[in-house]
Write a protein that holds these residues in place. Structure first.
Motif, PDB file in Angstrom:
ATOM      1  N   LYS E  24     -49.961 -50.398  22.454  1.00 57.40           N
ATOM      2  CA  LYS E  24     -49.279 -51.670  22.147  1.00 57.40           C
ATOM      3  C   LYS E  24     -47.768 -51.466  22.079  1.00 57.40           C
ATOM      4  N   ALA E  25     -47.365 -50.359  21.462  1.00 57.74           N
ATOM      5  CA  ALA E  25     -45.931 -50.061  21.373  1.00 57.74           C
ATOM      6  C   ALA E  25     -45.326 -49.929  22.769  1.00 57.74           C
ATOM      7  N   GLN E  26     -46.061 -49.301  23.680  1.00 61.51           N
ATOM      8  CA  GLN E  26     -45.556 -49.155  25.055  1.00 61.51           C
ATOM      9  C   GLN E  26     -45.474 -50.504  25.768  1.00 61.51           C
ATOM     10  N   LEU E  27     -46.435 -51.376  25.522  1.00 59.35           N
ATOM     11  CA  LEU E  27     -46.382 -52.711  26.136  1.00 59.35           C
ATOM     12  C   LEU E  27     -45.159 -53.482  25.633  1.00 59.35           C
ATOM     13  N   VAL E  28     -44.964 -53.459  24.327  1.00 60.06           N
ATOM     14  CA  VAL E  28     -43.832 -54.192  23.737  1.00 60.06           C
ATOM     15  C   VAL E  28     -42.509 -53.654  24.284  1.00 60.06           C
ATOM     16  N   ALA E  44     -33.180 -58.344  21.271  1.00 60.05           N
ATOM     17  CA  ALA E  44     -33.162 -58.866  19.889  1.00 60.05           C
ATOM     18  C   ALA E  44     -33.887 -60.197  19.783  1.00 60.05           C
ATOM     19  N   THR E  45     -33.919 -60.941  20.885  1.00 58.05           N
ATOM     20  CA  THR E  45     -34.627 -62.231  20.849  1.00 58.05           C
ATOM     21  C   THR E  45     -35.708 -62.308  21.931  1.00 58.05           C
ATOM     22  N   THR E  46     -36.310 -61.176  22.239  1.00 54.80           N
ATOM     23  CA  THR E  46     -37.502 -61.187  23.096  1.00 54.80           C
ATOM     24  C   THR E  46     -38.734 -60.972  22.221  1.00 54.80           C
ATOM     25  N   PHE E  47     -39.620 -61.968  22.236  1.00 56.28           N
ATOM     26  CA  PHE E  47     -40.878 -61.870  21.489  1.00 56.28           C
ATOM     27  C   PHE E  47     -41.988 -61.438  22.447  1.00 56.28           C
ATOM     28  N   VAL E  48     -42.832 -60.534  21.985  1.00 55.23           N
ATOM     29  CA  VAL E  48     -44.027 -60.160  22.746  1.00 55.23           C
ATOM     30  C   VAL E  48     -45.231 -60.303  21.813  1.00 55.23           C
ATOM     31  N   VAL E  49     -46.211 -61.089  22.210  1.00 55.16           N
ATOM     32  CA  VAL E  49     -47.417 -61.274  21.396  1.00 55.16           C
ATOM     33  C   VAL E  49     -48.630 -60.840  22.224  1.00 55.16           C
TER      34      VAL E  49
ATOM     35  N   VAL F  48     -53.127 -79.496  15.357  1.00 55.40           N
ATOM     36  CA  VAL F  48     -52.295 -78.353  14.979  1.00 55.40           C
ATOM     37  C   VAL F  48     -53.204 -77.124  14.922  1.00 55.40           C
ATOM     38  N   VAL F  49     -52.864 -76.092  15.659  1.00 55.40           N
ATOM     39  CA  VAL F  49     -53.651 -74.856  15.657  1.00 55.40           C
ATOM     40  C   VAL F  49     -52.746 -73.707  15.222  1.00 55.40           C
ATOM     41  N   ILE F  50     -53.165 -73.009  14.163  1.00 53.73           N
ATOM     42  CA  ILE F  50     -52.384 -71.896  13.608  1.00 53.73           C
ATOM     43  C   ILE F  50     -53.024 -70.573  14.030  1.00 53.73           C
ATOM     44  N   ASP F  51     -52.252 -69.717  14.671  1.00 55.62           N
ATOM     45  CA  ASP F  51     -52.721 -68.377  15.033  1.00 55.62           C
ATOM     46  C   ASP F  51     -52.010 -67.354  14.162  1.00 55.62           C
ATOM     47  N   GLU F  52     -52.771 -66.453  13.580  1.00 55.12           N
ATOM     48  CA  GLU F  52     -52.211 -65.385  12.749  1.00 55.12           C
ATOM     49  C   GLU F  52     -52.313 -64.073  13.524  1.00 55.12           C
ATOM     50  N   VAL F  53     -51.195 -63.446  13.746  1.00 51.04           N
ATOM     51  CA  VAL F  53     -51.111 -62.312  14.664  1.00 51.04           C
ATOM     52  C   VAL F  53     -50.860 -61.022  13.869  1.00 51.04           C
ATOM     53  N   PRO F  54     -51.691 -59.978  14.086  1.00 46.97           N
ATOM     54  CA  PRO F  54     -51.471 -58.695  13.392  1.00 46.97           C
ATOM     55  C   PRO F  54     -50.076 -58.124  13.688  1.00 46.97           C
ATOM     56  N   LEU F  55     -49.511 -57.405  12.716  1.00 49.82           N
ATOM     57  CA  LEU F  55     -48.140 -56.883  12.861  1.00 49.82           C
ATOM     58  C   LEU F  55     -48.012 -55.885  14.016  1.00 49.82           C
ATOM     59  N   ASP F  56     -49.123 -55.242  14.382  1.00 53.10           N
ATOM     60  CA  ASP F  56     -49.078 -54.315  15.520  1.00 53.10           C
ATOM     61  C   ASP F  56     -49.067 -55.046  16.868  1.00 53.10           C
ATOM     62  N   ASN F  57     -49.412 -56.329  16.840  1.00 53.43           N
ATOM     63  CA  ASN F  57     -49.532 -57.087  18.090  1.00 53.43           C
ATOM     64  C   ASN F  57     -48.343 -57.998  18.356  1.00 53.43           C
ATOM     65  N   TRP F  58     -47.347 -57.966  17.497  1.00 54.76           N
ATOM     66  CA  TRP F  58     -46.156 -58.795  17.682  1.00 54.76           C
ATOM     67  C   TRP F  58     -44.951 -57.877  17.848  1.00 54.76           C
ATOM     68  N   GLY F  59     -44.217 -58.074  18.918  1.00 59.26           N
ATOM     69  CA  GLY F  59     -43.042 -57.262  19.163  1.00 59.26           C
ATOM     70  C   GLY F  59     -41.766 -58.082  19.190  1.00 59.26           C
ATOM     71  N   ILE F  60     -40.710 -57.484  18.726  1.00 57.75           N
ATOM     72  CA  ILE F  60     -39.355 -58.029  18.833  1.00 57.75           C
ATOM     73  C   ILE F  60     -38.409 -56.832  18.860  1.00 57.75           C
ATOM     74  N   GLY F  62     -38.046 -54.872  21.111  1.00 56.34           N
ATOM     75  CA  GLY F  62     -38.708 -53.771  21.792  1.00 56.34           C
ATOM     76  C   GLY F  62     -39.614 -52.938  20.909  1.00 56.34           C
ATOM     77  N   LYS F  63     -39.811 -53.401  19.653  1.00 55.54           N
ATOM     78  CA  LYS F  63     -40.647 -52.654  18.705  1.00 55.54           C
ATOM     79  C   LYS F  63     -41.718 -53.567  18.124  1.00 55.54           C
ATOM     80  N   ARG F  64     -42.814 -52.969  17.704  1.00 57.49           N
ATOM     81  CA  ARG F  64     -43.800 -53.749  16.960  1.00 57.49           C
ATOM     82  C   ARG F  64     -43.239 -54.135  15.579  1.00 57.49           C
ATOM     83  N   VAL F  65     -43.654 -55.282  15.065  1.00 55.85           N
ATOM     84  CA  VAL F  65     -43.180 -55.707  13.742  1.00 55.85           C
ATOM     85  C   VAL F  65     -43.624 -54.723  12.670  1.00 55.85           C
TER      86      VAL F  65
END
Lengths: 73, 73, 73, 73, 73, 73
Positions: E24-28, E44-49, F48-60, F62-65
């Protein structure tokens, strides 16, 4: 069998209105390569869909990007 | 209360530029029927949204569909 | 080369927690058939992705579905 | 770091063709405020993307909205 | 200010259940780099989900991936 | 007949794992109100649909949150 959706604002590129055809080709190729390299995904079933969003329709910091760009210029 | 999003390329249909109005009607009716038949969902709260994507903005096999179509013709 | 995303609430089905495996199979087959029949799309490149959404995470009429279901029962 | 996507039909607004620039500004500001108030999210990293969908491309009750609007008028 | 959504099936990776944390880190990182290189977008403002989809919830060729994988093995 | 999708990371809230049920209720009500106030949309057909995303699956950046949060703490 990945599906990748890339959303960008309609700015930049050769005319200032968004990515050129060549830049889109690079995005498609680059994402397909990345998924093959990192996860071993076959590009034959990797979809990439690029959405270009008008500056009035994208917000950040509670403002439209069109407003932010006007403030920056 | 389903939400269904259908993304297709802007090709085919009567003008070669994507689904006709009549074909969109069939997609909307067909998806609503399917969700009612399979899951018992009330069509009153089934949303169907169709997105038509330019051939330069859709990639597969690491290439844009516009390029693939040119190679095929 | 269509991409179809179906979002449904986690209710109904054999256990009341959402579509069964067999119902998902019917959704996938039904959507692929529909796109082949209406638009002539090859099922080989039709993707269908089903998202199951918890009742607390889906809102309509300004309320969560979990609340609406409690009021209905 | 929320991402919010708002899809509306291309109707209403000052010209009957969808939200005005001012209404889009209110949606962006309103959603950013809501996420800051309810969840403490910093507007600096709240994205809001508004998609405007043609009436022929949105279905409900098994019909396109364009048909429903014609029946209502 | 791009937003990128990557959907993959829950297979492969170290446990056969989807991408590892390192993948996942490599994808991001890879997607952020690509958008910076091709379009000059600030990471800084690129989101990857990344969404991981169960094999029963992803269809291609009119079948669930879980069925396709069983046929292949 | 709007459709709104809210994606947030699984953090914050009473347990540090994402929005509480009460916070989700406020998001649903707040978004429905906003669309009614700004665009005159009937809440009866606002999803309205709310999606909750794990911190490993969200990047900003260039890094995971998950990595960013570890660096911040």
């Amino acid at each position: 069998m990945p599906y990748v959706n890339i959303k960008v604002t309609q700015e930049g590129g050769p005319n200032g209105t968004g990515p050129s055809v060549e830049e889109k080709a690079q995005l498609v190729a680059g994402v397909s390569d990345l998924l093959e390299t990192v996860l071993g995904k076959d590009p034959a079933t990797t979809f990439v869909v690029i959405d270009e969003v008008p500056l009035d329709n994208w917000g950040i910091r509670g403002k439209r990007v069109s407003v932010i760009r006007a403030e920056q210029s």
